[in-house]
Enzyme design. Structure first.
Site, PDB file in Angstrom:
ATOM      1  N   CYS A  97      20.022   8.313 -22.261  1.00 42.21           N
ATOM      2  CA  CYS A  97      18.914   7.779 -23.028  1.00 42.21           C
ATOM      3  C   CYS A  97      17.802   8.818 -22.954  1.00 42.21           C
ATOM      4  CB  CYS A  97      18.467   6.446 -22.434  1.00 42.21           C
ATOM      5  SG  CYS A  97      17.002   5.807 -23.243  1.00 42.21           S
ATOM      6  N   HIS A 121      25.920  -3.438 -29.687  1.00 42.99           N
ATOM      7  CA  HIS A 121      25.957  -2.082 -29.118  1.00 42.99           C
ATOM      8  C   HIS A 121      24.901  -2.022 -28.011  1.00 42.99           C
ATOM      9  CE1 HIS A 121      26.059   2.489 -29.790  1.00 42.99           C
ATOM     10  NE2 HIS A 121      24.949   2.333 -29.084  1.00 42.99           N
ATOM     11  N   HIS A 177      23.362  -0.461 -24.305  1.00 45.17           N
ATOM     12  CA  HIS A 177      23.280   0.625 -23.320  1.00 45.17           C
ATOM     13  C   HIS A 177      22.967   0.003 -21.965  1.00 45.17           C
ATOM     14  CE1 HIS A 177      23.153   4.516 -25.702  1.00 45.17           C
ATOM     15  NE2 HIS A 177      23.340   3.585 -26.620  1.00 45.17           N
ATOM     16  N   ARG A 218      30.937  10.265 -29.925  1.00 42.67           N
ATOM     17  CA  ARG A 218      29.690  10.471 -30.677  1.00 42.67           C
ATOM     18  C   ARG A 218      28.475  10.184 -29.783  1.00 42.67           C
ATOM     19  NH1 ARG A 218      25.062   8.095 -31.754  1.00 42.67           N
ATOM     20  NH2 ARG A 218      26.120   6.107 -31.952  1.00 42.67           N
ATOM     21  N   ASN A 253      26.005   4.133 -22.649  1.00 43.98           N
ATOM     22  CA  ASN A 253      26.487   2.879 -23.217  1.00 43.98           C
ATOM     23  C   ASN A 253      27.185   2.039 -22.154  1.00 43.98           C
ATOM     24  OD1 ASN A 253      26.728   5.023 -25.567  1.00 43.98           O
ATOM     25  ND2 ASN A 253      26.540   3.022 -26.492  1.00 43.98           N
TER      26      ASN A 253
END
Ligand code: ZN
Length: 330
Positions: free
Chosen positions: A249, A216, A218, A25, A258
């Protein structure tokens, strides 16, 4: 668990960690070219066999907004589900929830931004509007499917700048009030630093000890793994990560995505934590992914191998040839 050899000691209750894969995703939605549906399915099936706790399979967003994931239904229908793995999908609104439920997902992951700027840019509405929509979704889906909420820009917004801890805590309060039991704090554009992560994660953890919390991160600015350690030390045991660090990004063109799943799993294992992930299987999946892309990925582990990898001693070192040693030193 005690690791005498490395001096690392972790208590039994903190030794289990959960890795949640988001490349299909978060990664694929950033790919310029459309990844064919059957290749997505092959990768998700390979990931299902690695021991990750959850896979975010796709996003039920409008195909106009994210053409890369326009095949959400076909992907969900085509995958083979491994027992013990939760198959989740990102859902931004009621329409997305209806589509996800029709596909039999195990969990819907609702997404909203903490900051107004990112919320308007990404979702075309204010955070309060997202909360109102979530109330309707919870009414539709509670009891039928697991519901989690991802909070974008929890550690900073590329438009509004710093986001106060208070704002995040207030949103979590509202979510808990709606009956949400699983929340992900997202550093959507890689702005977080470890001191900030320790503080915010510690605060949310202390306030809601029973809430399932995921971090989560990045790696946009190279702080991803350091942030993961900070979250771990603040009591977080669930991490989103992306195979080979896939993703990007939109506000830092060319930046990495990520935190890389294999790098994270390897680090946690080296530190004495148990993620249940088979690193060899993960690296196999990473190679499958690399073969699908037309650009390089940023997996340290794929390049260097695990920390315990050993090399044969060079011949000159075995014979003790001083000339050889001098040559090598230069
Ligand atoms: Zn993300």
């Amino acid at each position: 668990m005690r690791r005498e050899d490395t001096g690392i000691m972790t208590s039994p209750e903190k030794s289990r960690v959960f890795i949640q894969e988001v490349a299909p995703r978060d990664g694929f939605q950033n790919e310029a070219g459309f990844i064919p549906t059957e290749r997505k399915i092959a990768l998700i099936d390979a990931l299902g066999a690695t021991g990750v706790a959850k896979i975010e399979v796709t996003s039920f967003t409008s195909s106009k907004a994210i053409p890369a994931l326009a095949d959400a239904e076909s992907v969900m229908a085509g995958i083979r589900r491994h027992p013990g793995v939760a198959y989740a999908a990102l859902v931004p609104n009621v329409r997305g929830c209806e589509r996800a439920l029709a596909c039999g997902v195990d969990e819907i992951n609702l997404v909203m931004s903490v900051s107004a700027g990112h919320s308007l840019a990404n979702l075309r509405r204010l955070p309060a509007d997202s909360l109102a929509e979530f109330e309707r979704i919870v009414g539709m889906a509670a009891g039928e499917v697991g519901i989690a909420v991802s909070l974008s820009t929890a550690f900073g917004c590329p438009f509004d700048g710093p986001v106060a801890e208070r704002e995040v805590v207030d949103v979590v309060e509202r979510l808990v009030g709606l009956g949400i039991v699983s929340v992900t704090l997202c550093d959507t554009t890689g702005m977080a630093n470890p001191a900030q992560v320790r503080s915010l994660c510690g605060r949310v953890r202390a306030r809601w000890p029973g809430l399932q919390l995921t971090a989560h991160f990045h790696d946009t600015r190279g702080m991803g793994l350091a942030n993961a350690v900070a979250a771990l030390e603040a009591g977080i045991d669930r991490f989103d990560a992306s195979l080979s660090g896939l993703g990007g990004c939109p506000y830092a063109p060319g930046a990495s995505g990520n935190v890389c799943t294999e790098d994270l799993a390897h680090m946690l294992e080296a530190m004495g934590y148990r993620s249940g992930v088979d690193l060899g299987a993960l690296l196999d999946a990473s190679r499958v992914l690399a073969g699908m892309l037309d650009h390089p990925v940023s997996s340290h582990l794929l390049e260097a191998g695990p920390w315990h990898r050993r090399y044969p001693l060079p011949a000159f070192a075995r014979t003790g040839s001083m000339a050889g040693l001098r040559r090598h030193a230069q």
